[in-house]
Design an enzyme around this catalytic site. Structure first.
Site, PDB file in Angstrom:
ATOM      1  N   CYS A  40       5.953  -5.567  16.227  1.00  0.00           N
ATOM      2  CA  CYS A  40       5.550  -4.553  16.736  1.00  0.00           C
ATOM      3  C   CYS A  40       4.358  -5.198  17.303  1.00  0.00           C
ATOM      4  O   CYS A  40       3.195  -4.902  16.353  1.00  0.00           O
ATOM      5  CB  CYS A  40       5.980  -2.658  16.182  1.00  0.00           C
ATOM      6  SG  CYS A  40       7.605  -2.739  16.172  1.00  0.00           S
ATOM      7  N   SER A  81      11.819   6.553   8.912  1.00  0.00           N
ATOM      8  CA  SER A  81      11.364   5.987   9.214  1.00  0.00           C
ATOM      9  C   SER A  81      11.931   4.779  10.194  1.00  0.00           C
ATOM     10  O   SER A  81      11.350   3.726   9.472  1.00  0.00           O
ATOM     11  CB  SER A  81       9.740   5.864   9.959  1.00  0.00           C
ATOM     12  OG  SER A  81       9.435   5.394  11.314  1.00  0.00           O
ATOM     13  N   SER A 105      10.954   5.504  15.447  1.00  0.00           N
ATOM     14  CA  SER A 105       9.359   4.992  16.907  1.00  0.00           C
ATOM     15  C   SER A 105      10.108   4.274  17.899  1.00  0.00           C
ATOM     16  O   SER A 105      10.499   3.153  18.224  1.00  0.00           O
ATOM     17  CB  SER A 105       9.033   3.452  15.536  1.00  0.00           C
ATOM     18  OG  SER A 105       8.688   4.137  14.322  1.00  0.00           O
ATOM     19  N   HIS A 119       8.459   5.252  21.666  1.00  0.00           N
ATOM     20  CA  HIS A 119       6.668   4.084  22.003  1.00  0.00           C
ATOM     21  C   HIS A 119       7.255   4.338  23.296  1.00  0.00           C
ATOM     22  O   HIS A 119       6.011   3.885  24.013  1.00  0.00           O
ATOM     23  CB  HIS A 119       6.666   3.001  20.645  1.00  0.00           C
ATOM     24  CG  HIS A 119       6.396   3.551  19.851  1.00  0.00           C
ATOM     25  ND1 HIS A 119       5.376   3.980  18.815  1.00  0.00           N
ATOM     26  CD2 HIS A 119       6.926   2.720  18.350  1.00  0.00           C
ATOM     27  CE1 HIS A 119       5.586   4.738  17.362  1.00  0.00           C
ATOM     28  NE2 HIS A 119       6.352   3.314  17.668  1.00  0.00           N
ATOM     29  N   CYS A 129      -1.411   6.114  10.179  1.00  0.00           N
ATOM     30  CA  CYS A 129      -0.014   4.769  10.774  1.00  0.00           C
ATOM     31  C   CYS A 129      -0.478   3.371  11.489  1.00  0.00           C
ATOM     32  O   CYS A 129      -1.150   3.483  12.359  1.00  0.00           O
ATOM     33  CB  CYS A 129       0.393   6.156  11.621  1.00  0.00           C
ATOM     34  SG  CYS A 129       1.500   7.121  11.149  1.00  0.00           S
ATOM     35  N   CYS A 186       3.193   8.663   0.754  1.00  0.00           N
ATOM     36  CA  CYS A 186       4.027   7.283   2.582  1.00  0.00           C
ATOM     37  C   CYS A 186       4.583   5.820   1.945  1.00  0.00           C
ATOM     38  O   CYS A 186       2.735   5.941   1.510  1.00  0.00           O
ATOM     39  CB  CYS A 186       2.663   7.194   3.686  1.00  0.00           C
ATOM     40  SG  CYS A 186       2.932   6.352   5.401  1.00  0.00           S
ATOM     41  N   GLU A 211       0.877  -1.091   0.124  1.00  0.00           N
ATOM     42  CA  GLU A 211      -0.351   0.076  -0.351  1.00  0.00           C
ATOM     43  C   GLU A 211       1.158   1.131  -0.002  1.00  0.00           C
ATOM     44  O   GLU A 211       2.034   1.545   0.975  1.00  0.00           O
ATOM     45  CB  GLU A 211      -0.947   0.327   1.199  1.00  0.00           C
ATOM     46  CG  GLU A 211      -1.892  -1.406   0.969  1.00  0.00           C
ATOM     47  CD  GLU A 211      -3.107  -1.038   1.826  1.00  0.00           C
ATOM     48  OE1 GLU A 211      -4.132  -1.252   1.770  1.00  0.00           O
ATOM     49  OE2 GLU A 211      -2.758  -0.902   3.109  1.00  0.00           O
ATOM     50  N   GLY A 254       6.659  -2.185   6.381  1.00  0.00           N
ATOM     51  CA  GLY A 254       8.046  -2.573   6.245  1.00  0.00           C
ATOM     52  C   GLY A 254       9.096  -1.797   6.650  1.00  0.00           C
ATOM     53  O   GLY A 254       8.417  -0.734   7.713  1.00  0.00           O
ATOM     54  N   GLU A 255      10.360  -2.232   7.500  1.00  0.00           N
ATOM     55  CA  GLU A 255      11.526  -1.571   8.136  1.00  0.00           C
ATOM     56  C   GLU A 255      12.612  -1.615   7.657  1.00  0.00           C
ATOM     57  O   GLU A 255      13.225  -2.449   6.280  1.00  0.00           O
ATOM     58  CB  GLU A 255      11.883  -2.880   8.407  1.00  0.00           C
ATOM     59  CG  GLU A 255      13.345  -2.155   9.725  1.00  0.00           C
ATOM     60  CD  GLU A 255      13.260  -0.500  10.479  1.00  0.00           C
ATOM     61  OE1 GLU A 255      12.045  -0.875  10.857  1.00  0.00           O
ATOM     62  OE2 GLU A 255      13.903   0.186   9.358  1.00  0.00           O
ATOM     63  N   CYS A 311       6.039  -6.701   6.655  1.00  0.00           N
ATOM     64  CA  CYS A 311       7.678  -6.798   8.303  1.00  0.00           C
ATOM     65  C   CYS A 311       7.615  -7.828   9.157  1.00  0.00           C
ATOM     66  O   CYS A 311       7.149  -8.757   9.206  1.00  0.00           O
ATOM     67  CB  CYS A 311       6.890  -5.702   8.704  1.00  0.00           C
ATOM     68  SG  CYS A 311       8.202  -4.881  10.184  1.00  0.00           S
ATOM     69  N   CYS A 346       0.872  -2.392  15.740  1.00  0.00           N
ATOM     70  CA  CYS A 346       0.756  -2.427  13.977  1.00  0.00           C
ATOM     71  C   CYS A 346       0.520  -3.610  13.406  1.00  0.00           C
ATOM     72  O   CYS A 346       0.468  -4.844  13.494  1.00  0.00           O
ATOM     73  CB  CYS A 346       2.283  -2.857  14.361  1.00  0.00           C
ATOM     74  SG  CYS A 346       2.826  -1.664  11.780  1.00  0.00           S
TER      75      CYS A 346
HETATM   76  N1  SAH Z   1       9.116  -0.003  10.470  1.00  0.00           N
HETATM   77  C1  SAH Z   1       9.307   1.416  10.057  1.00  0.00           C
HETATM   78  C2  SAH Z   1       7.921   2.633   9.305  1.00  0.00           C
HETATM   79  C3  SAH Z   1       6.703   1.505   9.675  1.00  0.00           C
HETATM   80  S1  SAH Z   1       6.109   2.049  10.848  1.00  0.00           S
HETATM   81  C4  SAH Z   1       9.147   1.741  11.893  1.00  0.00           C
HETATM   82  O1  SAH Z   1       9.604   1.504  12.112  1.00  0.00           O
HETATM   83  O2  SAH Z   1       9.119   3.263  11.973  1.00  0.00           O
HETATM   84  C5  SAH Z   1       5.438   4.422  10.089  1.00  0.00           C
HETATM   85  C6  SAH Z   1       4.498   4.665  12.131  1.00  0.00           C
HETATM   86  O3  SAH Z   1       3.692   3.984  12.243  1.00  0.00           O
HETATM   87  C7  SAH Z   1       5.759   4.136  12.926  1.00  0.00           C
HETATM   88  O4  SAH Z   1       5.843   4.901  13.882  1.00  0.00           O
HETATM   89  C8  SAH Z   1       4.813   2.781  13.706  1.00  0.00           C
HETATM   90  O5  SAH Z   1       5.353   2.844  14.772  1.00  0.00           O
HETATM   91  C9  SAH Z   1       3.241   3.748  13.519  1.00  0.00           C
HETATM   92  N2  SAH Z   1       2.576   2.569  14.584  1.00  0.00           N
HETATM   93  C10 SAH Z   1       1.839   1.213  13.912  1.00  0.00           C
HETATM   94  N3  SAH Z   1       1.407   1.498  13.708  1.00  0.00           N
HETATM   95  C11 SAH Z   1       0.118   2.236  14.261  1.00  0.00           C
HETATM   96  C12 SAH Z   1      -0.888   2.117  14.718  1.00  0.00           C
HETATM   97  N4  SAH Z   1      -1.775   1.425  15.251  1.00  0.00           N
HETATM   98  N5  SAH Z   1      -1.112   3.437  15.651  1.00  0.00           N
HETATM   99  C13 SAH Z   1      -0.544   4.404  15.322  1.00  0.00           C
HETATM  100  N6  SAH Z   1       0.947   4.421  14.708  1.00  0.00           N
HETATM  101  C14 SAH Z   1       1.537   3.611  14.643  1.00  0.00           C
END
Ligand code: SAH
Length: 382
Positions: A135, A222, A244, A246, A364, A124, A111, A190-191, A131, A138
Protein backbone atom coordinates in the site's frame (compact mmCIF):
# COMPACT_ATOMS: atom_id res chain seq x y z
CA UNK A 1 18.31 -36.96 33.50
CA UNK A 2 19.86 -33.67 34.59
CA UNK A 3 17.83 -31.50 36.84
CA UNK A 4 19.64 -28.24 36.41
CA UNK A 5 18.49 -25.16 34.55
CA UNK A 6 15.14 -25.03 36.24
CA UNK A 7 14.77 -22.15 38.65
CA UNK A 8 16.34 -19.39 36.63
CA UNK A 9 16.71 -21.16 33.35
CA UNK A 10 18.68 -18.45 31.55
CA UNK A 11 18.08 -17.79 27.88
CA UNK A 12 21.08 -19.32 26.23
CA UNK A 13 22.16 -22.32 24.27
CA UNK A 14 20.05 -24.66 26.39
CA UNK A 15 16.82 -22.79 25.69
CA UNK A 16 17.68 -22.37 22.03
CA UNK A 17 17.77 -26.13 21.74
CA UNK A 18 14.35 -26.41 23.33
CA UNK A 19 11.04 -26.14 21.55
CA UNK A 20 8.77 -23.22 22.32
CA UNK A 21 5.58 -24.23 24.09
CA UNK A 22 3.81 -20.90 23.58
CA UNK A 23 1.34 -20.99 20.70
CA UNK A 24 0.49 -24.70 20.79
CA UNK A 25 -3.23 -25.37 20.51
CA UNK A 26 -4.86 -27.42 23.25
CA UNK A 27 -4.76 -30.49 21.00
CA UNK A 28 -1.09 -29.94 20.19
CA UNK A 29 -0.31 -29.45 23.87
CA UNK A 30 -2.04 -32.70 24.71
CA UNK A 31 -0.09 -34.50 21.96
CA UNK A 32 3.11 -33.03 23.36
CA UNK A 33 2.31 -34.31 26.83
CA UNK A 34 1.44 -37.72 25.44
CA UNK A 35 4.78 -37.84 23.64
CA UNK A 36 6.50 -37.02 26.94
CA UNK A 37 4.93 -40.14 28.41
CA UNK A 38 2.13 -38.62 30.52
CA UNK A 39 -0.55 -41.20 31.34
CA UNK A 40 -3.62 -41.08 29.11
CA UNK A 41 -5.97 -40.58 32.11
CA UNK A 42 -3.98 -37.57 33.30
CA UNK A 43 -3.57 -35.87 29.94
CA UNK A 44 -6.62 -33.60 30.02
CA UNK A 45 -5.95 -32.46 33.58
CA UNK A 46 -2.27 -31.74 32.92
CA UNK A 47 -3.11 -29.91 29.73
CA UNK A 48 -5.58 -27.70 31.61
CA UNK A 49 -3.10 -27.01 34.37
CA UNK A 50 -0.32 -26.02 32.02
CA UNK A 51 -2.69 -23.89 29.92
CA UNK A 52 -3.72 -21.99 33.04
CA UNK A 53 -0.14 -21.46 34.18
CA UNK A 54 1.07 -20.30 30.79
CA UNK A 55 -1.82 -18.16 29.54
CA UNK A 56 -3.57 -17.07 32.71
CA UNK A 57 -0.66 -16.68 35.13
CA UNK A 58 2.05 -15.92 32.59
CA UNK A 59 4.47 -18.49 34.07
CA UNK A 60 7.98 -18.12 32.69
CA UNK A 61 9.32 -21.37 34.12
CA UNK A 62 7.87 -24.82 34.52
CA UNK A 63 9.18 -24.85 38.10
CA UNK A 64 6.49 -22.39 39.14
CA UNK A 65 3.79 -24.90 38.28
CA UNK A 66 3.46 -26.15 41.80
CA UNK A 67 0.33 -28.25 41.32
CA UNK A 68 2.16 -30.40 38.79
CA UNK A 69 4.44 -33.20 39.94
CA UNK A 70 8.15 -32.46 40.01
CA UNK A 71 8.81 -35.26 37.58
CA UNK A 72 6.47 -33.85 34.93
CA UNK A 73 7.79 -30.32 35.45
CA UNK A 74 11.26 -31.65 34.88
CA UNK A 75 10.30 -33.48 31.70
CA UNK A 76 8.76 -30.30 30.35
CA UNK A 77 11.67 -28.10 31.37
CA UNK A 78 14.17 -30.40 29.70
CA UNK A 79 12.42 -30.31 26.34
CA UNK A 80 10.40 -27.07 26.21
CA UNK A 81 10.83 -23.38 26.81
CA UNK A 82 8.46 -20.57 27.75
CA UNK A 83 10.88 -17.96 26.58
CA UNK A 84 9.60 -14.66 25.13
CA UNK A 85 11.13 -12.93 22.13
CA UNK A 86 14.07 -10.66 22.91
CA UNK A 87 13.20 -6.97 23.20
CA UNK A 88 15.54 -4.92 21.03
CA UNK A 89 14.07 -1.58 22.01
CA UNK A 90 11.35 -0.01 24.12
CA UNK A 91 9.89 3.39 23.39
CA UNK A 92 7.30 5.40 25.29
CA UNK A 93 5.45 8.25 23.61
CA UNK A 94 4.53 11.49 25.38
CA UNK A 95 0.89 10.30 25.19
CA UNK A 96 1.70 7.02 26.99
CA UNK A 97 1.73 4.81 23.88
CA UNK A 98 4.47 2.18 24.07
CA UNK A 99 6.26 0.42 21.27
CA UNK A 100 8.45 -2.65 21.47
CA UNK A 101 10.76 -3.86 18.74
CA UNK A 102 11.14 -7.62 19.07
CA UNK A 103 13.72 -9.97 17.67
CA UNK A 104 12.40 -13.34 16.53
CA UNK A 105 15.69 -14.53 15.10
CA UNK A 106 18.63 -13.02 13.27
CA UNK A 107 17.29 -10.14 11.12
CA UNK A 108 13.66 -11.05 11.88
CA UNK A 109 12.03 -8.22 13.73
CA UNK A 110 8.49 -7.02 14.42
CA UNK A 111 6.83 -4.27 16.37
CA UNK A 112 4.04 -4.37 18.93
CA UNK A 113 2.27 -1.25 20.21
CA UNK A 114 0.28 -0.59 23.38
CA UNK A 115 -2.23 2.25 23.37
CA UNK A 116 -3.68 3.19 26.78
CA UNK A 117 -7.02 4.98 26.76
CA UNK A 118 -9.60 6.03 29.33
CA UNK A 119 -11.00 2.79 30.75
CA UNK A 120 -9.30 0.50 28.27
CA UNK A 121 -6.00 -0.43 26.71
CA UNK A 122 -5.41 -1.77 23.23
CA UNK A 123 -2.55 -3.92 22.06
CA UNK A 124 -1.74 -3.68 18.36
CA UNK A 125 -0.23 -6.99 17.24
CA UNK A 126 1.72 -7.83 14.08
CA UNK A 127 0.93 -10.89 11.98
CA UNK A 128 3.85 -10.88 9.53
CA UNK A 129 7.40 -9.58 9.35
CA UNK A 130 6.97 -6.86 6.73
CA UNK A 131 4.03 -7.04 4.30
CA UNK A 132 3.53 -8.08 0.67
CA UNK A 133 0.69 -5.65 -0.13
CA UNK A 134 2.73 -2.50 -0.87
CA UNK A 135 0.00 0.00 0.00
CA UNK A 136 1.64 3.21 -1.16
CA UNK A 137 0.87 5.25 1.99
CA UNK A 138 2.02 2.58 4.46
CA UNK A 139 5.51 2.45 5.90
CA UNK A 140 5.48 -1.30 6.46
CA UNK A 141 4.86 -1.72 2.73
CA UNK A 142 8.36 -0.41 2.01
CA UNK A 143 10.00 -3.15 4.07
CA UNK A 144 11.58 -6.04 2.20
CA UNK A 145 11.85 -9.04 4.44
CA UNK A 146 8.56 -10.88 4.78
CA UNK A 147 7.58 -14.03 6.52
CA UNK A 148 4.51 -15.22 8.35
CA UNK A 149 4.63 -15.18 12.12
CA UNK A 150 3.93 -18.48 13.86
CA UNK A 151 1.02 -18.76 16.32
CA UNK A 152 3.62 -18.70 19.11
CA UNK A 153 5.18 -15.49 17.82
CA UNK A 154 1.76 -13.84 17.59
CA UNK A 155 0.67 -14.90 21.09
CA UNK A 156 4.09 -14.08 22.52
CA UNK A 157 3.55 -10.40 21.64
CA UNK A 158 0.66 -10.34 24.11
CA UNK A 159 2.61 -12.30 26.73
CA UNK A 160 5.52 -9.96 26.46
CA UNK A 161 3.32 -6.86 26.70
CA UNK A 162 1.71 -8.33 29.85
CA UNK A 163 5.19 -8.98 31.28
CA UNK A 164 6.26 -5.43 30.49
CA UNK A 165 3.09 -3.81 31.86
CA UNK A 166 3.03 -6.10 34.89
CA UNK A 167 -0.44 -7.08 33.75
CA UNK A 168 -0.80 -10.72 34.82
CA UNK A 169 -3.45 -11.54 37.44
CA UNK A 170 -2.08 -11.89 40.97
CA UNK A 171 -1.94 -15.42 42.28
CA UNK A 172 -5.00 -16.12 44.39
CA UNK A 173 -7.02 -13.31 42.83
CA UNK A 174 -9.90 -14.17 40.51
CA UNK A 175 -10.07 -12.94 36.95
CA UNK A 176 -12.23 -9.98 37.98
CA UNK A 177 -9.75 -7.16 38.44
CA UNK A 178 -9.10 -4.62 35.68
CA UNK A 179 -6.35 -5.38 33.19
CA UNK A 180 -4.18 -2.89 31.33
CA UNK A 181 -4.72 -4.75 28.07
CA UNK A 182 -8.44 -5.12 27.40
CA UNK A 183 -8.56 -5.08 23.59
CA UNK A 184 -6.52 -6.54 20.76
CA UNK A 185 -6.23 -5.20 17.23
CA UNK A 186 -4.51 -7.21 14.50
CA UNK A 187 -3.40 -3.96 12.88
CA UNK A 188 0.35 -4.11 13.23
CA UNK A 189 2.74 -5.20 10.53
CA UNK A 190 1.42 -7.57 7.87
CA UNK A 191 -1.84 -8.75 6.35
CA UNK A 192 -3.47 -11.13 8.84
CA UNK A 193 -5.67 -12.84 6.24
CA UNK A 194 -2.53 -13.83 4.30
CA UNK A 195 -1.44 -15.73 7.42
CA UNK A 196 -4.88 -17.13 8.12
CA UNK A 197 -4.17 -20.40 9.92
CA UNK A 198 -1.54 -19.03 12.28
CA UNK A 199 -3.61 -15.95 13.09
CA UNK A 200 -6.69 -18.12 13.69
CA UNK A 201 -4.78 -20.40 16.06
CA UNK A 202 -3.30 -17.44 17.95
CA UNK A 203 -6.70 -15.77 18.32
CA UNK A 204 -8.25 -18.99 19.63
CA UNK A 205 -5.58 -19.05 22.33
CA UNK A 206 -6.05 -15.37 23.18
CA UNK A 207 -9.84 -15.74 23.40
CA UNK A 208 -9.77 -19.02 25.39
CA UNK A 209 -11.69 -18.50 28.63
CA UNK A 210 -9.11 -20.32 30.79
CA UNK A 211 -6.21 -18.18 29.60
CA UNK A 212 -6.17 -14.51 28.61
CA UNK A 213 -9.92 -14.77 28.12
CA UNK A 214 -10.08 -11.71 25.88
CA UNK A 215 -13.50 -11.88 24.27
CA UNK A 216 -13.69 -12.08 20.49
CA UNK A 217 -15.79 -8.92 20.62
CA UNK A 218 -12.71 -7.16 21.90
CA UNK A 219 -10.46 -8.52 19.17
CA UNK A 220 -10.47 -6.75 15.80
CA UNK A 221 -8.80 -8.06 12.70
CA UNK A 222 -7.96 -5.46 10.07
CA UNK A 223 -7.62 -6.45 6.44
CA UNK A 224 -6.82 -4.61 3.23
CA UNK A 225 -9.57 -6.73 1.66
CA UNK A 226 -8.56 -10.33 0.95
CA UNK A 227 -12.08 -11.08 -0.23
CA UNK A 228 -11.98 -14.91 -0.37
CA UNK A 229 -10.87 -15.11 3.27
CA UNK A 230 -13.41 -12.68 4.73
CA UNK A 231 -16.23 -15.18 5.10
CA UNK A 232 -13.80 -17.73 6.56
CA UNK A 233 -12.66 -15.11 9.01
CA UNK A 234 -16.20 -14.71 10.30
CA UNK A 235 -16.97 -18.44 10.30
CA UNK A 236 -13.71 -19.79 11.69
CA UNK A 237 -12.29 -16.94 13.78
CA UNK A 238 -15.41 -14.94 14.63
CA UNK A 239 -13.69 -11.69 15.55
CA UNK A 240 -14.66 -8.11 14.81
CA UNK A 241 -13.68 -7.01 11.33
CA UNK A 242 -12.03 -3.80 10.14
CA UNK A 243 -11.62 -3.02 6.46
CA UNK A 244 -8.92 -0.69 5.18
CA UNK A 245 -11.05 0.97 2.53
CA UNK A 246 -9.30 4.32 1.98
CA UNK A 247 -10.96 5.13 -1.34
CA UNK A 248 -14.41 5.01 -2.90
CA UNK A 249 -13.38 4.69 -6.55
CA UNK A 250 -11.46 1.76 -8.01
CA UNK A 251 -8.94 3.93 -9.90
CA UNK A 252 -7.93 5.69 -6.66
CA UNK A 253 -8.00 2.53 -4.55
CA UNK A 254 -5.91 0.67 -7.16
CA UNK A 255 -3.17 3.22 -6.50
CA UNK A 256 -3.45 3.27 -2.72
CA UNK A 257 -4.12 -0.43 -2.04
CA UNK A 258 -2.84 -2.39 -5.08
CA UNK A 259 -4.72 -5.47 -3.81
CA UNK A 260 -7.83 -3.65 -5.12
CA UNK A 261 -6.87 -4.68 -8.66
CA UNK A 262 -7.52 -8.25 -7.61
CA UNK A 263 -10.53 -7.62 -5.37
CA UNK A 264 -12.25 -4.37 -6.39
CA UNK A 265 -14.49 -2.26 -4.16
CA UNK A 266 -17.76 -3.82 -5.28
CA UNK A 267 -16.62 -7.37 -4.45
CA UNK A 268 -15.18 -6.18 -1.16
CA UNK A 269 -18.43 -4.50 -0.11
CA UNK A 270 -20.40 -7.62 -1.04
CA UNK A 271 -18.10 -9.73 1.12
CA UNK A 272 -18.72 -7.27 3.97
CA UNK A 273 -22.47 -7.46 3.54
CA UNK A 274 -22.20 -11.25 3.86
CA UNK A 275 -19.84 -11.20 6.88
CA UNK A 276 -21.03 -13.91 9.30
CA UNK A 277 -22.34 -12.50 12.55
CA UNK A 278 -22.78 -8.97 11.22
CA UNK A 279 -25.35 -7.03 13.25
CA UNK A 280 -25.95 -3.57 14.64
CA UNK A 281 -24.18 -4.69 17.79
CA UNK A 282 -21.33 -6.17 15.73
CA UNK A 283 -20.48 -3.58 13.15
CA UNK A 284 -17.65 -3.58 10.65
CA UNK A 285 -15.16 -0.76 11.07
CA UNK A 286 -14.16 0.97 7.85
CA UNK A 287 -10.77 2.64 8.00
CA UNK A 288 -10.14 5.57 5.73
CA UNK A 289 -6.79 7.35 5.73
CA UNK A 290 -7.09 11.06 4.91
CA UNK A 291 -4.69 11.94 2.09
CA UNK A 292 -4.54 15.53 0.92
CA UNK A 293 -6.08 16.00 -2.53
CA UNK A 294 -6.27 12.23 -3.13
CA UNK A 295 -9.38 10.82 -1.44
CA UNK A 296 -10.60 13.60 0.85
CA UNK A 297 -13.30 15.56 -1.03
CA UNK A 298 -16.90 16.02 0.10
CA UNK A 299 -17.91 14.09 -3.04
CA UNK A 300 -15.78 11.18 -1.80
CA UNK A 301 -17.48 11.38 1.60
CA UNK A 302 -20.94 11.23 0.01
CA UNK A 303 -19.89 8.25 -2.09
CA UNK A 304 -18.61 6.55 1.05
CA UNK A 305 -22.01 6.97 2.71
CA UNK A 306 -23.61 5.47 -0.39
CA UNK A 307 -21.23 2.48 -0.40
CA UNK A 308 -21.90 1.74 3.27
CA UNK A 309 -25.66 1.72 2.87
CA UNK A 310 -27.15 -1.42 4.41
CA UNK A 311 -23.97 -2.46 6.23
CA UNK A 312 -23.87 -2.07 10.02
CA UNK A 313 -20.72 0.06 10.04
CA UNK A 314 -18.45 2.40 11.98
CA UNK A 315 -16.07 4.72 10.20
CA UNK A 316 -12.57 5.56 11.34
CA UNK A 317 -11.06 8.50 9.49
CA UNK A 318 -7.35 8.23 10.12
CA UNK A 319 -5.32 11.39 9.65
CA UNK A 320 -2.40 10.22 7.50
CA UNK A 321 0.65 9.58 9.64
CA UNK A 322 3.65 10.76 7.71
CA UNK A 323 6.91 8.83 7.59
CA UNK A 324 10.25 9.85 6.08
CA UNK A 325 9.97 9.92 2.28
CA UNK A 326 6.21 9.30 2.17
CA UNK A 327 4.65 10.41 -1.14
CA UNK A 328 1.51 11.84 0.55
CA UNK A 329 0.48 14.55 2.94
CA UNK A 330 -2.24 14.52 5.55
CA UNK A 331 -5.44 16.37 4.62
CA UNK A 332 -5.81 19.67 6.47
CA UNK A 333 -8.13 19.84 9.42
CA UNK A 334 -10.93 21.80 7.68
CA UNK A 335 -11.03 19.16 4.94
CA UNK A 336 -11.16 16.36 7.52
CA UNK A 337 -13.94 18.23 9.38
CA UNK A 338 -15.97 18.71 6.19
CA UNK A 339 -15.57 15.00 5.33
CA UNK A 340 -16.51 14.00 8.89
CA UNK A 341 -19.57 16.27 8.82
CA UNK A 342 -20.99 14.38 5.85
CA UNK A 343 -20.53 11.13 7.80
CA UNK A 344 -21.98 12.57 11.00
CA UNK A 345 -25.08 13.74 9.16
CA UNK A 346 -25.46 10.21 7.79
CA UNK A 347 -25.43 8.88 11.37
CA UNK A 348 -21.80 7.80 11.85
CA UNK A 349 -20.71 9.06 15.28
CA UNK A 350 -17.19 10.34 16.10
CA UNK A 351 -15.54 9.21 12.90
CA UNK A 352 -12.09 10.80 13.32
CA UNK A 353 -9.43 8.69 14.99
CA UNK A 354 -6.96 10.53 17.19
CA UNK A 355 -3.41 9.72 16.17
CA UNK A 356 -1.44 8.08 18.98
CA UNK A 357 2.26 7.58 19.46
CA UNK A 358 3.23 9.73 16.48
CA UNK A 359 6.44 10.91 18.17
CA UNK A 360 7.77 7.34 18.37
CA UNK A 361 6.53 6.34 14.90
CA UNK A 362 4.07 3.99 16.56
CA UNK A 363 0.95 5.36 14.87
CA UNK A 364 -1.05 3.46 12.28
CA UNK A 365 1.04 2.47 9.30
CA UNK A 366 4.30 3.71 10.72
CA UNK A 367 5.53 0.36 11.95
CA UNK A 368 8.67 -0.76 10.28
CA UNK A 369 11.63 -2.32 11.99
CA UNK A 370 14.60 -0.04 11.50
CA UNK A 371 17.08 -2.89 11.84
CA UNK A 372 18.03 -2.79 8.17
CA UNK A 373 18.84 0.88 8.37
CA UNK A 374 20.76 0.47 11.60
CA UNK A 375 22.83 -2.32 10.19
CA UNK A 376 23.69 -0.22 7.15
CA UNK A 377 24.86 2.65 9.32
CA UNK A 378 26.84 0.27 11.49
CA UNK A 379 28.57 -0.98 8.34
CA UNK A 380 29.44 2.58 7.47
CA UNK A 381 30.86 2.94 10.95
CA UNK A 382 28.52 5.83 11.84
N1 SAH B 1 -2.87 -5.24 6.44
C1 SAH B 1 -3.90 -4.86 7.36
C2 SAH B 1 -3.42 -4.48 8.75
C3 SAH B 1 -2.23 -3.54 8.86
S1 SAH B 1 -2.43 -1.84 8.53
C4 SAH B 1 -4.74 -3.78 6.75
O1 SAH B 1 -4.41 -3.30 5.68
O2 SAH B 1 -5.76 -3.42 7.33
C5 SAH B 1 -3.41 -1.15 9.81
C6 SAH B 1 -4.12 0.14 9.41
O3 SAH B 1 -3.21 1.25 9.31
C7 SAH B 1 -4.75 0.05 8.04
O4 SAH B 1 -6.02 0.62 8.02
C8 SAH B 1 -3.79 0.85 7.18
O5 SAH B 1 -4.38 1.22 6.00
C9 SAH B 1 -3.47 1.98 8.13
N2 SAH B 1 -2.29 2.76 7.71
C10 SAH B 1 -1.22 2.32 7.08
N3 SAH B 1 -0.32 3.31 6.88
C11 SAH B 1 -0.86 4.43 7.43
C12 SAH B 1 -0.39 5.77 7.58
N4 SAH B 1 0.82 6.14 7.18
N5 SAH B 1 -1.20 6.65 8.21
C13 SAH B 1 -2.40 6.26 8.69
N6 SAH B 1 -2.88 5.00 8.60
C14 SAH B 1 -2.13 4.08 7.96
Amino acid sequence: MQSTLLANDPPGLSSLLKMGLIGLSRVQLEDTLRALGIREQALRMRQNQIWHWVYHRGARSFLEMTNISKEVRQLLADAYSLERPTILSRQISSDGTRKWLLSLGPGIEVETVYIPEEGRGTLCISSQVGCTLNCTFCHTGTQKLVRNLTPGEIVAQLMLARDELDDWPEIGVGGGEARAITNIVMMGMGEPLYNFDNVAQAIRIIADGDGFAISKRRITLSTAGVVPEIKRCGDEIGVMLAISLHAVRDDVRDRLVPLNKKYPINELMNACRAYPGLANSRRITFEYVMLKGVNDSVTDAKELVRLLKGIPAKVNLIPFNPWPGAPYECSDSQTIDAFATVLLRAGYASPVRKPRGRDILAACGQLKSTSEKQRASQRRGV
